[in-house]
Enzyme design. Structure first.
Site, PDB file in Angstrom:
ATOM      1  N   SER A 281       0.793  -1.301  -0.109  1.00  0.00           N
ATOM      2  CA  SER A 281      -0.008  -0.023   0.066  1.00  0.00           C
ATOM      3  C   SER A 281       0.951   1.361  -0.045  1.00  0.00           C
ATOM      4  O   SER A 281       1.931   1.125   0.434  1.00  0.00           O
ATOM      5  CB  SER A 281      -0.851   0.017   1.268  1.00  0.00           C
ATOM      6  N   ASP A 282       0.375   2.328  -0.417  1.00  0.00           N
ATOM      7  CA  ASP A 282       0.977   3.588  -0.191  1.00  0.00           C
ATOM      8  C   ASP A 282       0.798   4.133   1.132  1.00  0.00           C
ATOM      9  O   ASP A 282       0.157   3.543   1.933  1.00  0.00           O
ATOM     10  CB  ASP A 282       0.637   4.682  -1.247  1.00  0.00           C
ATOM     11  N   HIS A 283       1.495   5.229   1.450  1.00  0.00           N
ATOM     12  CA  HIS A 283       1.651   5.602   2.942  1.00  0.00           C
ATOM     13  C   HIS A 283       0.371   5.736   3.498  1.00  0.00           C
ATOM     14  O   HIS A 283      -0.538   6.579   3.145  1.00  0.00           O
ATOM     15  CB  HIS A 283       2.445   6.694   2.953  1.00  0.00           C
ATOM     16  N   GLY A 284      -0.125   5.136   4.671  1.00  0.00           N
ATOM     17  CA  GLY A 284      -1.312   5.070   5.566  1.00  0.00           C
ATOM     18  C   GLY A 284      -2.683   5.144   4.307  1.00  0.00           C
ATOM     19  O   GLY A 284      -3.773   5.376   4.940  1.00  0.00           O
ATOM     20  N   ALA A 285      -2.464   4.405   3.334  1.00  0.00           N
ATOM     21  CA  ALA A 285      -3.613   4.328   2.364  1.00  0.00           C
ATOM     22  C   ALA A 285      -4.763   3.320   2.886  1.00  0.00           C
ATOM     23  O   ALA A 285      -5.889   3.660   2.459  1.00  0.00           O
ATOM     24  CB  ALA A 285      -3.109   3.852   1.043  1.00  0.00           C
TER      25      ALA A 285
END
Length: 763
Positions: A281-285
């Site tokens: 996942s991207d950051h905090g997604a």
């Protein structure tokens, strides 16, 4: 740990060691090892492998090491030295199963040595140069103990308002796909288990560059045909090249966030494309699924993400906190977790970490005494690549190249800006090691005193821009802003110009203006710099405008005022020397634009491969009832593929080997290119195709082949391009990729606009 469990670990590690030197023995070796390890893991250990933690976030180093030792973290990112990574790998070796950590970082266009930004690399149209930059950056990063890079970034973007256009390779599907493959092949090399290589985790899957309005993190609404035809192929190219990882985009696609998009992650990526790697996942997604409005809380977000196929959760607590409860309640299955863990362990296997957890970290006694030592840089490679990325946009009356005995007034807020030379996502690059344009010009001339410098203007006086940059880098704004009045700065510049033979003006954007979350509503030069160019033009001295920027800018008035314009992007650690090489003619520029330059922001999106329409604007004909803006000159300021040289090239007419193409045959297009100028030079010959009449509207032209060729004065070369059925295929209304019988136009030129044409028929 009981004896039986310990024996299993020893046997498993021995198995991995046996296979490490011969990864080609077959997937069953890796699969057997991973299956054995997976069977011995507890639920908590499995979920721990799915957590990717940011260094410098909420947890202290001591807490991170404790979590690793407990088997509750699978990887980290943003630690960039062996000394930083070694204690964490030590902690992993104290865990029950001793599963190694991996360490990731955003190595986009350099690690310690910075090469030009990705958009600049694409402007080289030179796969050898791009390969060199990738290999060098990877070797430097691996030498610092980094196992994975979050790159390459292969998002197609046709909206320069988006700040992250600087991080990608431009607007064209064919060019970006070709670069994507080269990047992955040279990051991973023969095997990502080699100690001087890393694993590539391509991004951002998918369609991130098509966000609405160019506003970062926004939505994407797109037809399936456009997805598969224009935007998905570069990601597919990374998969076909063997990328071991895929970072998932933050945007939604037709209303469904990529992070919870089962169709995208399973049907397309896994089943259609056969991707075998790890998804991140991207950051905090995962937490952001709540804000997307598809999850009511983190528990539901974790369920949606794991079932969609998101293997690792980047800097997000949702997996760690909620997967156990979701499994217990039956809302997810054990297979959902095991499938994700299997991919994480497989990636670590492929990186060679089970065979040697310290493969890239090495021994403490071998750590560099100074991680920023000059000896660790690759300046020759950076300079070589940077020169190939510069694009000459204008050269009236042969203003360039400059004479080395000329008196030069170097003016502009970016003339001596070491931080900005590095560009966005500059990894472990150190600004004090970069060569500014002022340094480069003085290095190139016999008498450095003949190069006088004046700032001329602050980069901007716009309060919103200043506040935005200061929020991320207050020290940069503090150092870059001269407290004197705008008029005082211009007066100083004019005084320097008075005694000069030629003026070189370095203008553009701060690097922080073209970065993640740095979207703009305007593409003009800031007004302080516009006023500076106008004042310099009024001196009557020859004026060379050197652009430093990460996106196309609307510089129509300034390019009219300048005698020569050189696009340099952010050209990296050796940027100043590389730009000087071109300005003085020690290197003949050969770069071509990988993205269209609009005349105004109102034309955006503007790209060369737009679909045919019923009422196109036709130059030379009345504009009424045709597709146009009535209050502006039509077409781009500079088209895709455009770039000048210090010599001139001529092209013959296009010759085709046949007027008919059978399904299993080929048509060879030939064209003769001649250097009709006085110096040796390179140019990029580009071949475009148009499907004249199809079952649905097709682009007016599409790049299909290109060749970079070096010619001496008077030398000519006949280039041939083979056109086959695959070049003519597209995704039709049924989403079947097929070529339809009928007429096709072949267009060959030195840019996308000025082309020679011929036609053939597909039978």
């Amino acid at each position: 740990m009981n004896k039986l469990c310990l024996l299993g670990v020893v046997v498993g590690l021995a198995l991995q060691t046996a296979y490490a030197d011969s990864p080609s023995q077959g997937p069953q070796n890796k699969d057997a090892f991973v299956a054995d390890l997976l069977a011995r893991m507890t639920l908590d250990e499995k979920i721990g492998q799915l957590r990717l933690i940011a260094i410098g976030g909420e947890m202290t180093h001591q807490r991170i090491e404790a979590e690793i030792a407990a088997g509750r973290i699978g990887g980290t990112f943003n630690s960039v030295t062996r000394a930083d990574n070694r204690p964490m790998q030590d902690a992993a070796q104290r865990s029950r199963l001793k599963i190694p950590m991996f360490f990731a970082y955003d190595v986009i266009h350099g690690h310690r040595t910075q090469f030009p930004i990705s958009l600049g690399l694409a402007a080289s149209w030179d796969m050898d140069a791009i390969a060199l930059s990738a290999r060098t950056s990877t070797a430097e990063a691996a030498a610092d103990g980094i196992d994975m890079t979050f790159g390459p970034m292969v998002d197609i973007s046709r909206d320069p308002r988006w700040g992250r256009i600087s991080e990608g390779f431009g607007e064209d599907t064919h060019l970006v796909s070709k670069i994507a493959r080269v990047m992955v092949e040279n990051i991973q090399g023969p095997s990502p288990a080699n100690p001087d290589r890393m694993m590539a985790s391509a991004k951002h899957f998918a369609l991130y560059g098509a966000i609405e309005g160019g506003r970062d993190y926004n939505t994407v609404d797109m037809s399936p045909q456009r997805m598969f035809q224009d935007y998905l192929p570069p990601y597919r190219a990374t998969v076909d090249a063997g990328a071991g990882g895929m970072m998932v985009a933050l945007n939604s696609i037709n209303g469904v966030p990529a992070t919870s998009n089962t169709w995208l992650m399973q049907d397309v990526l896994r089943k259609q494309w056969g991707f075998k790697g790890v998804t991140i996942s991207d950051h905090g997604a995962i937490h952001e699924l709540i804000k997307h409005g598809v999850a009511s809380d983190d528990r539901e977000g974790a369920k949606l993400a794991i079932k969609a196929g998101i293997d690792m959760s980047m800097n997000d607590q949702a997996y760690g906190e909620h997967l156990p409860g979701l499994l217990k309640s039956g809302q997810i299955s054990q297979a959902d977790i095991d499938n994700a863990v299997r991919e994480v362990l497989g990636a670590k296997y492929d990186m060679g970490l089970f065979a040697n957890p310290y493969l890239r970290i090495g021994k403490a006694q071998d750590d560099p005494a100074d991680v920023n030592a000059e000896s660790r840089l690759h300046r020759a490679e950076a300079r070589d690549v940077a020169r190939r990325t510069l694009v000459l946009l204008k050269n009236q009356k042969q203003t360039l190249p400059l004479k080395k005995d000329a008196r030069i007034a170097l003016i502009g807020p970016l003339a001596d800006a070491p931080d900005d030379m590095l560009g966005s996502w500059s990894a472990a690059g150190v600004a004090t090691q970069s060569v500014t344009l002022l340094n480069g010009l003085r290095n190139a001339v016999a008498d450095p005193a003949k190069v006088t410098y004046a700032k001329g203007a602050n980069l901007t006086d716009d309060r919103a821009t200043l506040d935005f940059i200061a929020h991320f880098n207050p020290e940069h704004v503090k150092q870059a802003i001269d407290p004197r009045s705008g008029q005082a700065l211009i007066d100083e510049a004019l005084a320097a110009a008075r005694d000069a033979d030629v003026i070189v003006a370095a203008v553009g954007e701060w690097r922080g203006m073209t970065h993640e979350s740095a979207s703009r509503v305007a593409l003009d030069l800031p007004r302080t710099q516009q006023a500076l160019i106008t004042a310099l033009r009024a001196t009557g001295k020859p004026l060379v405008m050197v652009l430093m920027n990460g996106r196309p800018l609307t510089i129509g008035e300034q390019q009219r005022q300048a005698d020569a314009v050189l696009e340099t992007w952010y050209s990296g650690t050796e940027g100043g020397n590389a730009i000087a090489d071109v300005l003085f003619g020690d290197y003949n520029p050969s770069g071509k634009l990988p993205v269209t330059f609009p005349r105004s922001v109102g034309q955006v999106p503007l790209y060369y491969s737009h679909l045919s329409i019923g009422r196109p604007f036709t130059p030379g004909h009345p504009g009424n009832y045709s597709s146009q803006y009535f209050d502006s000159e039509q077409g781009p300021l500079y088209p895709f593929g455009y770039g000048l040289s210090y010599t001139d090239f001529s092209l013959s007419d296009v010759s085709l080997s046949s007027k008919r193409l059978s399904r299993d045959g080929k048509v060879t297009a030939s064209i003769n290119v001649r250097n009709v100028g006085k110096v040796a030079g390179e140019t990029v010959v580009q071949l475009y195709l148009r499907d004249v009449a199809a079952s649905m509207a097709r682009p007016v032209k599409e790049l299909k082949h290109f060749r970079k060729v070096m010619l001496k004065p008077g030398e000519s070369q006949t280039l041939t391009f083979d056109i086959v059925e695959g070049d003519l295929k597209f995704y039709n209304q049924q989403l079947v990729r097929a070529a339809e019988a009928g007429q096709f136009t072949v267009m060959i030129g030195l840019d996308s606009q000025d082309v020679k044409e011929a036609t053939f028929e597909l039978l």
